[in-house]
Structure formats: structure tokens, C-alpha cells
Design a protein around this motif. Sequence first.
Motif, mmCIF file in Angstrom:
data_model
loop_
_atom_site.group_PDB
_atom_site.id
_atom_site.type_symbol
_atom_site.label_atom_id
_atom_site.label_comp_id
_atom_site.label_asym_id
_atom_site.label_seq_id
_atom_site.Cartn_x
_atom_site.Cartn_y
_atom_site.Cartn_z
ATOM 1 N N ILE A 91 6.944 12.577 7.220
ATOM 2 C CA ILE A 91 7.107 12.481 5.765
ATOM 3 C C ILE A 91 5.743 12.288 4.974
ATOM 4 O O ILE A 91 5.132 11.236 5.735
ATOM 5 N N GLY A 92 5.610 12.912 4.115
ATOM 6 C CA GLY A 92 4.518 12.551 3.406
ATOM 7 C C GLY A 92 4.842 12.367 1.888
ATOM 8 O O GLY A 92 5.975 12.868 1.249
ATOM 9 N N VAL A 93 4.051 11.625 1.058
ATOM 10 C CA VAL A 93 4.579 11.252 -0.160
ATOM 11 C C VAL A 93 3.281 11.337 -1.185
ATOM 12 O O VAL A 93 2.060 11.264 -0.703
ATOM 13 N N ASP A 94 3.545 11.651 -2.555
ATOM 14 C CA ASP A 94 2.490 11.817 -3.448
ATOM 15 C C ASP A 94 3.131 11.729 -4.776
ATOM 16 O O ASP A 94 4.122 11.942 -5.166
ATOM 17 N N GLU A 95 2.267 11.020 -5.595
ATOM 18 C CA GLU A 95 2.408 11.072 -7.174
ATOM 19 C C GLU A 95 1.700 12.030 -7.914
ATOM 20 O O GLU A 95 0.530 12.161 -7.658
ATOM 21 N N TYR A 96 2.421 12.342 -8.935
ATOM 22 C CA TYR A 96 1.864 13.156 -10.053
ATOM 23 C C TYR A 96 2.057 12.696 -11.324
ATOM 24 O O TYR A 96 3.283 12.262 -11.673
ATOM 25 N N SER A 97 1.231 12.778 -12.382
ATOM 26 C CA SER A 97 1.337 12.397 -13.683
ATOM 27 C C SER A 97 1.044 13.238 -14.516
ATOM 28 O O SER A 97 0.189 14.314 -14.462
ATOM 29 N N HIS A 98 1.713 13.250 -15.816
ATOM 30 C CA HIS A 98 1.655 14.159 -16.895
ATOM 31 C C HIS A 98 0.972 13.365 -18.208
ATOM 32 O O HIS A 98 1.614 12.541 -18.691
ATOM 33 N N LYS A 99 -0.213 13.896 -18.482
ATOM 34 C CA LYS A 99 -1.061 13.215 -19.594
ATOM 35 C C LYS A 99 -1.163 11.623 -19.081
ATOM 36 O O LYS A 99 -1.263 10.880 -20.248
ATOM 37 N N GLY A 100 -1.068 11.273 -18.059
ATOM 38 C CA GLY A 100 -1.302 9.822 -17.576
ATOM 39 C C GLY A 100 -0.314 8.845 -17.965
ATOM 40 O O GLY A 100 -0.440 7.608 -17.632
ATOM 41 N N HIS A 101 0.874 9.254 -18.385
ATOM 42 C CA HIS A 101 2.187 8.343 -18.658
ATOM 43 C C HIS A 101 3.542 8.479 -17.745
ATOM 44 O O HIS A 101 3.909 7.862 -17.343
ATOM 45 N N GLU A 102 3.729 10.024 -17.546
ATOM 46 C CA GLU A 102 5.034 10.096 -16.909
ATOM 47 C C GLU A 102 4.680 10.545 -15.490
ATOM 48 O O GLU A 102 3.955 11.757 -15.234
ATOM 49 N N TYR A 103 5.258 9.954 -14.719
ATOM 50 C CA TYR A 103 5.296 10.210 -13.254
ATOM 51 C C TYR A 103 6.190 10.765 -12.403
ATOM 52 O O TYR A 103 7.382 10.488 -12.920
ATOM 53 N N ILE A 104 6.125 11.655 -11.477
ATOM 54 C CA ILE A 104 7.047 11.841 -10.654
ATOM 55 C C ILE A 104 6.515 11.560 -9.011
ATOM 56 O O ILE A 104 5.229 11.749 -8.921
ATOM 57 N N THR A 105 7.333 11.385 -8.181
ATOM 58 C CA THR A 105 6.909 10.954 -6.945
ATOM 59 C C THR A 105 7.518 12.267 -5.929
ATOM 60 O O THR A 105 8.824 12.547 -6.170
ATOM 61 N N VAL A 106 6.833 12.817 -5.171
ATOM 62 C CA VAL A 106 7.316 14.150 -4.314
ATOM 63 C C VAL A 106 7.208 13.661 -3.055
ATOM 64 O O VAL A 106 6.022 13.057 -2.352
ATOM 65 N N PHE A 107 8.309 13.703 -2.287
ATOM 66 C CA PHE A 107 8.458 13.430 -0.881
ATOM 67 C C PHE A 107 8.463 15.114 0.036
ATOM 68 O O PHE A 107 9.198 15.809 -0.469
ATOM 69 N N LEU A 108 7.888 15.025 0.981
ATOM 70 C CA LEU A 108 7.813 16.407 1.717
ATOM 71 C C LEU A 108 7.734 16.229 3.204
ATOM 72 O O LEU A 108 7.405 15.158 3.605
ATOM 73 N N SER A 109 8.063 17.179 3.930
ATOM 74 C CA SER A 109 8.156 17.028 5.503
ATOM 75 C C SER A 109 7.079 17.946 5.905
ATOM 76 O O SER A 109 6.613 18.980 5.551
ATOM 77 N N HIS A 110 6.212 16.950 6.778
ATOM 78 C CA HIS A 110 4.936 17.544 7.043
ATOM 79 C C HIS A 110 5.148 18.699 8.118
ATOM 80 O O HIS A 110 6.157 18.616 9.027
ATOM 81 N N PRO A 111 4.275 19.712 8.484
ATOM 82 C CA PRO A 111 4.285 20.411 9.442
ATOM 83 C C PRO A 111 4.186 19.699 10.784
ATOM 84 O O PRO A 111 3.731 18.929 10.947
ATOM 85 N N THR A 112 5.062 20.209 11.592
ATOM 86 C CA THR A 112 5.015 19.763 13.266
ATOM 87 C C THR A 112 5.190 20.957 14.145
ATOM 88 O O THR A 112 5.279 22.201 13.634
ATOM 89 N N GLU A 113 5.078 20.974 15.397
ATOM 90 C CA GLU A 113 5.169 21.957 16.427
ATOM 91 C C GLU A 113 6.320 22.763 16.053
ATOM 92 O O GLU A 113 6.496 24.181 16.221
ATOM 93 N N LYS A 114 7.700 21.996 16.008
ATOM 94 C CA LYS A 114 8.751 22.811 16.032
ATOM 95 C C LYS A 114 8.842 23.073 14.425
ATOM 96 O O LYS A 114 9.639 24.378 14.422
ATOM 97 N N ASN A 115 8.374 22.820 13.434
ATOM 98 C CA ASN A 115 8.688 23.125 12.137
ATOM 99 C C ASN A 115 7.362 23.345 11.384
ATOM 100 O O ASN A 115 6.802 22.403 10.969
#
Length: 233
Positions: A162-186
Motif C-alpha cells: 500500500i502507498g499513501v500520499d497527501e494533496y492540498s488545494h491552495k495550501g489549506h484543504e487536504y486529502i489523503t490518497v491510499f493506493l495498492s502498489h503494483p505487484t507481480e500478481k497485480n
Amino acid sequence: MNTSINPFEIALGIQKPWKITDTQLIPSEKNPGRLEMHIYVDFDEGTRIPCPVCGEECMVHDTRERVWRHLNFFQYRCYIHARVPRTKCEGHGVRTVDVPWGCEGSGFTLMMEGVILTLLKHLSVAAAAREIGEHDTKLWRMLSFYVEDAKKGRSFSDVEAIGVDEYSHKGHEYITVFLSHPTEKNPKARVLDIEDGKGNDTVSAFAESFTAFHGRKDNVERYVSWIPQRYAG
């Protein structure tokens, strides 16, 4: 030619017990200089209607007036009006009947929702709202419904990293995104979840979702390593 068949009933797929009782091209209440098409749908008094839970034919308990925005009729905005019945079933009590052209509480017909969802693939909610002439809160409400409905079918059972990253809009409003990293199976990465805000609370919220939707922490090889250091502990 069978003149007894209403062409609007064919176009809208209206079938018994429903019937179109009137169609009007009239000035808009909000903008009298603009014409609108209004289609009125009803059912015969005394009609027995299936309970939406068990399908048992029941008497109508009462009705409530509802309006849905439909696809434009040529250049005119179009609205469907209907008396929506509530059935009284011995086994399931009083229940609102589902109408074939729209969902409860949406304010849009299913066809109109399809158009809006297509627009939202390419436009922001605010831009799509301006395009169709509706307030953006109605679009957000509809979009939230379909997002939550889609989330019910998720499964994280195949997630290994699993990977995670943050994104902000105009430096004030944040969202955090969680994603499944690629693997040999997926080999393809995919977004697993998006949480409002940032910090430990977003990680905790995702952890609950992850285990709720058939995910197992012990199956994730790098379940801990992906958490940013500032969240640790």
C-alpha cells in the motif's frame, strides 16, 4: 396507426400501473421568459401495487408528489411529475414504491443521472452544474450516493503493498490518497480509498475500511512501511 398509445409513454418506457395524464409546455416559474416541458404521471385509483420488499400486491396507503429533472425535450428543460404511492403490506408495513424512471430522493431521472455522471468524468462539479443549470449541491448529493454505493462492492483481499500520499488545494484543504502498489500478481496500481484531511485520523479511517472490505493486514507485506514517519506512533 394506434393513436391510443401516448408517444411519451413509449419514449419514457412508462408501463402499467403508470400512465401519462398530461404534458405541458409552459413558462418556467423562475424564469418566465423560458419555456419548460412538464410531464405528469399517475396511476388509476384502486390499483393494487406490489410491495417493494416482497412483491405482494397491496392497496395504496397514500401518495406523495415528486418531481424529477429529465433529459431536455429539444431545447426545453423537461420535468416529470408523479404521485408516488406508499403501499401498506401486512408483512412489511408502509413502504414507498420505487418508480422505474428515478431513484428516491435524487431529483433527477436515471437517464439524466447518466448524462450528469458522464459530464463529471470531464468537468468539475461546479462546471457541470453550470452546464445543466442546476445548483452544485444537487450534483454533489447524487455523486456521493453513487460513490458510497460503489464502495460497498470493494474488496481488498488481493492487496499486498500500500502507498499513501497527501494533496492540498491552495495550501489549506487536504486529502489523503491510499493506493495498492503494483505487484507481480497485480501489475496495475489502483486507488483504494480517499480520505478528507491528513494525519493519523486519515490512516485510522483507512485501516477500518481496509479490514471491513475483506482486507487482511497480515497479507500486506509493506503495510507499516508505507505510513509516513510523521504518522508513526
